[in-house]
Design a protein around this motif. Sequence first.
Motif, PDB file in Angstrom:
ATOM      1  N   TRP A  93      35.047  61.354 -23.238  1.00  0.00           N
ATOM      2  CA  TRP A  93      35.710  60.571 -24.297  1.00  0.00           C
ATOM      3  C   TRP A  93      35.382  61.157 -25.644  1.00  0.00           C
ATOM      4  CZ3 TRP A  93      39.459  57.379 -23.220  1.00  0.00           C
ATOM      5  CH2 TRP A  93      40.029  56.666 -24.288  1.00  0.00           C
ATOM      6  N   PRO A  94      36.234  61.192 -26.606  1.00  0.00           N
ATOM      7  CA  PRO A  94      37.619  60.721 -26.608  1.00  0.00           C
ATOM      8  C   PRO A  94      38.561  61.780 -26.043  1.00  0.00           C
ATOM      9  CG  PRO A  94      37.096  61.617 -28.749  1.00  0.00           C
ATOM     10  CD  PRO A  94      35.842  61.748 -27.929  1.00  0.00           C
ATOM     11  N   PRO A  95      39.824  61.426 -25.808  1.00  0.00           N
ATOM     12  CA  PRO A  95      40.787  62.445 -25.394  1.00  0.00           C
ATOM     13  C   PRO A  95      40.942  63.495 -26.496  1.00  0.00           C
ATOM     14  CG  PRO A  95      41.685  60.239 -25.053  1.00  0.00           C
ATOM     15  CD  PRO A  95      40.429  60.071 -25.855  1.00  0.00           C
ATOM     16  N   ASP A  96      41.086  64.749 -26.089  1.00  0.00           N
ATOM     17  CA  ASP A  96      41.330  65.803 -27.079  1.00  0.00           C
ATOM     18  C   ASP A  96      42.744  65.672 -27.632  1.00  0.00           C
ATOM     19  OD1 ASP A  96      38.958  67.828 -26.934  1.00  0.00           O
ATOM     20  OD2 ASP A  96      39.337  67.116 -24.909  1.00  0.00           O
ATOM     21  N   VAL A  97      43.684  65.410 -26.730  1.00  0.00           N
ATOM     22  CA  VAL A  97      45.086  65.279 -27.138  1.00  0.00           C
ATOM     23  C   VAL A  97      45.764  64.179 -26.337  1.00  0.00           C
ATOM     24  CG1 VAL A  97      47.266  66.490 -27.510  1.00  0.00           C
ATOM     25  CG2 VAL A  97      45.166  67.800 -27.275  1.00  0.00           C
ATOM     26  N   GLN A  98      46.529  63.342 -27.039  1.00  0.00           N
ATOM     27  CA  GLN A  98      47.354  62.355 -26.350  1.00  0.00           C
ATOM     28  C   GLN A  98      48.804  62.668 -26.681  1.00  0.00           C
ATOM     29  OE1 GLN A  98      44.846  58.453 -26.954  1.00  0.00           O
ATOM     30  NE2 GLN A  98      45.411  58.905 -24.839  1.00  0.00           N
ATOM     31  N   VAL A  99      49.560  63.052 -25.663  1.00  0.00           N
ATOM     32  CA  VAL A  99      50.969  63.397 -25.873  1.00  0.00           C
ATOM     33  C   VAL A  99      51.803  62.121 -25.781  1.00  0.00           C
ATOM     34  CG1 VAL A  99      52.931  64.735 -25.007  1.00  0.00           C
ATOM     35  CG2 VAL A  99      50.598  65.655 -24.803  1.00  0.00           C
ATOM     36  N   ILE A 100      52.652  61.915 -26.779  1.00  0.00           N
ATOM     37  CA  ILE A 100      53.531  60.735 -26.770  1.00  0.00           C
ATOM     38  C   ILE A 100      54.889  61.096 -27.370  1.00  0.00           C
ATOM     39  CG2 ILE A 100      51.676  59.029 -26.989  1.00  0.00           C
ATOM     40  CD1 ILE A 100      52.552  58.842 -30.029  1.00  0.00           C
ATOM     41  N   GLY A 101      55.882  60.257 -27.136  1.00  0.00           N
ATOM     42  CA  GLY A 101      57.175  60.429 -27.805  1.00  0.00           C
ATOM     43  C   GLY A 101      57.154  59.627 -29.101  1.00  0.00           C
ATOM     44  N   LYS A 102      58.054  59.966 -30.023  1.00  0.00           N
ATOM     45  CA  LYS A 102      58.030  59.316 -31.352  1.00  0.00           C
ATOM     46  C   LYS A 102      58.330  57.820 -31.265  1.00  0.00           C
ATOM     47  CE  LYS A 102      62.791  60.536 -32.547  1.00  0.00           C
ATOM     48  NZ  LYS A 102      63.686  61.234 -33.458  1.00  0.00           N
ATOM     49  N   ASP A 103      58.947  57.372 -30.168  1.00  0.00           N
ATOM     50  CA  ASP A 103      59.265  55.951 -30.008  1.00  0.00           C
ATOM     51  C   ASP A 103      58.023  55.088 -29.815  1.00  0.00           C
ATOM     52  OD1 ASP A 103      59.072  57.461 -27.645  1.00  0.00           O
ATOM     53  OD2 ASP A 103      60.006  55.888 -26.460  1.00  0.00           O
ATOM     54  N   ILE A 104      56.898  55.720 -29.462  1.00  0.00           N
ATOM     55  CA  ILE A 104      55.706  54.896 -29.208  1.00  0.00           C
ATOM     56  C   ILE A 104      54.542  55.295 -30.137  1.00  0.00           C
ATOM     57  CG2 ILE A 104      56.349  54.223 -26.872  1.00  0.00           C
ATOM     58  CD1 ILE A 104      54.626  56.415 -25.734  1.00  0.00           C
ATOM     59  N   LEU A 105      54.930  55.806 -31.311  1.00  0.00           N
ATOM     60  CA  LEU A 105      53.924  56.243 -32.283  1.00  0.00           C
ATOM     61  C   LEU A 105      53.106  55.066 -32.822  1.00  0.00           C
ATOM     62  CD1 LEU A 105      52.722  58.478 -34.031  1.00  0.00           C
ATOM     63  CD2 LEU A 105      54.597  58.160 -35.654  1.00  0.00           C
ATOM     64  N   ARG A 106      53.787  53.954 -33.141  1.00  0.00           N
ATOM     65  CA  ARG A 106      53.098  52.795 -33.708  1.00  0.00           C
ATOM     66  C   ARG A 106      52.000  52.280 -32.757  1.00  0.00           C
ATOM     67  NH1 ARG A 106      55.012  49.264 -37.734  1.00  0.00           N
ATOM     68  NH2 ARG A 106      57.023  50.300 -37.796  1.00  0.00           N
ATOM     69  N   PHE A 107      52.325  52.264 -31.461  1.00  0.00           N
ATOM     70  CA  PHE A 107      51.370  51.748 -30.476  1.00  0.00           C
ATOM     71  C   PHE A 107      50.137  52.655 -30.372  1.00  0.00           C
ATOM     72  CE2 PHE A 107      55.571  50.261 -29.323  1.00  0.00           C
ATOM     73  CZ  PHE A 107      55.363  48.904 -29.127  1.00  0.00           C
ATOM     74  N   HIS A 108      50.408  53.990 -30.411  1.00  0.00           N
ATOM     75  CA  HIS A 108      49.296  54.937 -30.232  1.00  0.00           C
ATOM     76  C   HIS A 108      48.588  55.293 -31.532  1.00  0.00           C
ATOM     77  CE1 HIS A 108      51.192  55.430 -26.344  1.00  0.00           C
ATOM     78  NE2 HIS A 108      50.058  55.945 -25.920  1.00  0.00           N
ATOM     79  N   GLY A 109      49.292  55.131 -32.640  1.00  0.00           N
ATOM     80  CA  GLY A 109      48.706  55.562 -33.910  1.00  0.00           C
ATOM     81  C   GLY A 109      48.125  54.405 -34.709  1.00  0.00           C
ATOM     82  N   ILE A 110      48.413  53.152 -34.280  1.00  0.00           N
ATOM     83  CA  ILE A 110      47.860  51.997 -34.999  1.00  0.00           C
ATOM     84  C   ILE A 110      47.088  51.091 -34.031  1.00  0.00           C
ATOM     85  CG2 ILE A 110      48.386  49.961 -36.411  1.00  0.00           C
ATOM     86  CD1 ILE A 110      50.837  51.401 -37.472  1.00  0.00           C
TER      87      ILE A 110
END
Length: 560
Positions: free
Chosen positions: A292-309
């Motif tokens: 931990w923590p993840p080095d990279v978390q790949v996401i699509g732009k539609d779920i940025l708010r969930f992963h970035g906030i």
Amino acid sequence: MIIRRHNRLFNAAFIMVRCVYHCKYVRHLSSRENCSAKTGSYFITTPIFYVNAQPHIGHLHSALLADASYRFQLLRGREFTLFSTGTDEHGLKVQQAATNNNISPFQYCDEVSDKFRCLFDAANIGYTDFVRTVESRHVEAVQKFITNLMAGGHIYQGSYSGWYCVSDEAYLTDVQVKEMTTSSGQKQMVSIESGHPVEWNKEENYMFKLSSFQNDLLHWLKDDGRVTPKRFLEELRMWVSEGLIDLSISRPRDRVSWGIPVPGDYMHTVYVWVDALINYLTVAGYPELKLWPPDVQVIGKDILRFHGIYWPALLIASGLEPPRNILCHSHWTVEGQKMSKSLGNVVCPHDRIEKYTTDGLRYFLLRESTTHSDSNWSDTRLVRLLNAELADSLGNLLNRCTAPSLNPRLEFPKLSSSYLQTIPESGSKLMEQLTKLPDDVEGHYCNYNFYRAVDVIMNAVRSANVFVQEEKPWELKNLQDRTKLDSVLRIALETVRIAGIALQPIVPTLAGKVLDCLGILSYDRLWDKMKVGFSREKQGYFETSSSLGRRTKLFNKLKL
Ligand code: ME8
């Protein structure tokens, strides 16, 4: 060991967590430093995908970005690694999909989850863990995590009202919705961002004190390498600066029964997004974290708010470090519209694998897309690109230089230093490109600019074709020309060898075929062996020759 010690420390001194977090944050590797690290551990994740419909090219694209990054890191010698993907199986959307299909949610989830796994296997996605949110290890992790948040005083009970969007599984505020007239003339409120319908809801919920994490989030987002590409980082900074409202993290069981019970309150289920985000901890072994923590978390732009906030705030609240880097990619569109199951315009990945091969599809997805802007799907473009680059440029170069008519000893021959005195300009230019190529490609891989990495590789391959065309090795078959013939072939085959090593993260099977053809042993396929002129016996020089492997056709031309 270090990771474990930190976790215990955090659990014990919960109040001090945010102060400790800042200290840790300063000491920790930034995303960029982390990419340039060549050994050690590596942890990368993809989103876990909803099982409310079949997988499409967009889902595969996320998994592929993670896979190519992961393979690149393995080639560079990373040892203790985790690459997770999986399926997101709870919530109202899945509950409704099962009902519509007239089967139990259990059976429905099993069937669709299998389809994602099957696709990822067919596409050669080298995940090390495929997590399903219905697994008991995950249910335990979610309950433990929520219990921890409750104990830390980050959760309270409250009444919540707002616009609920079932497709996005999210509550929206007044400014995030608008009124629309449907084709049947009815007025309907929809989400401005996704266009999906919303309905007004009021319910008793458990709430997470998201609003108190604004400063922590802004601090976390200070690092320019935190979210790639920069435009999404800026978007996040703006959202967080505008202020945050507390997050509802549960749903009443009588509305959403298909979910994980809130610890200590069976009448509520955990909000599917909080449930889903915790999958990243599940795969790391939470609460006993292996990595931990993840080095990279790949996401699509539609779920940025969930992963970035929401996600970093939840982690900070529970005393854990947020991810080092989020790779946020744009979407695949069809005729300008987002490819999505709800719009019914999806491109079927199985069908394309059958038509174009696994590596053909992988190559196109990574070659044609950029992370910062949407890419438009086109079968015609795919056929033209693959024919031009894999068949005509790379395939042709390999085929020519390993043909018994030109290379009768079937050798990866020596380069004579005397030839270098007379090398034409096209050859010098090529040698220069090859010398720079490993660093250039590495930089692009580290920034997830796969299309640029392929550009660099293909430019070298094209230059090698120009060089061969100019030197005309087929006119050099007399004995007195042998030194020159060998040298020309060696430079051309050296280009193919370097291209083969560099392409492994993108097209592992095809690159493997190239390197097999050249007789390159598996331990000579690692990243540090890409240096021009590498040879096992005399590193950094071209003095040795070796036997080629078995000849095969690299890529069959596709028909439009
Ligand atoms: O959002 N182009 O799952 P999901 C590119 N379960 N990528 C696309 C795409 C497109 N047209 N459509 C989808 C969820 N994707 C949640 C995630 S994670 C804790 C929970 C990709 O099945 C993209 O990565 O709707 C997007 O973020 C993901 O699929 C969403 O998949």
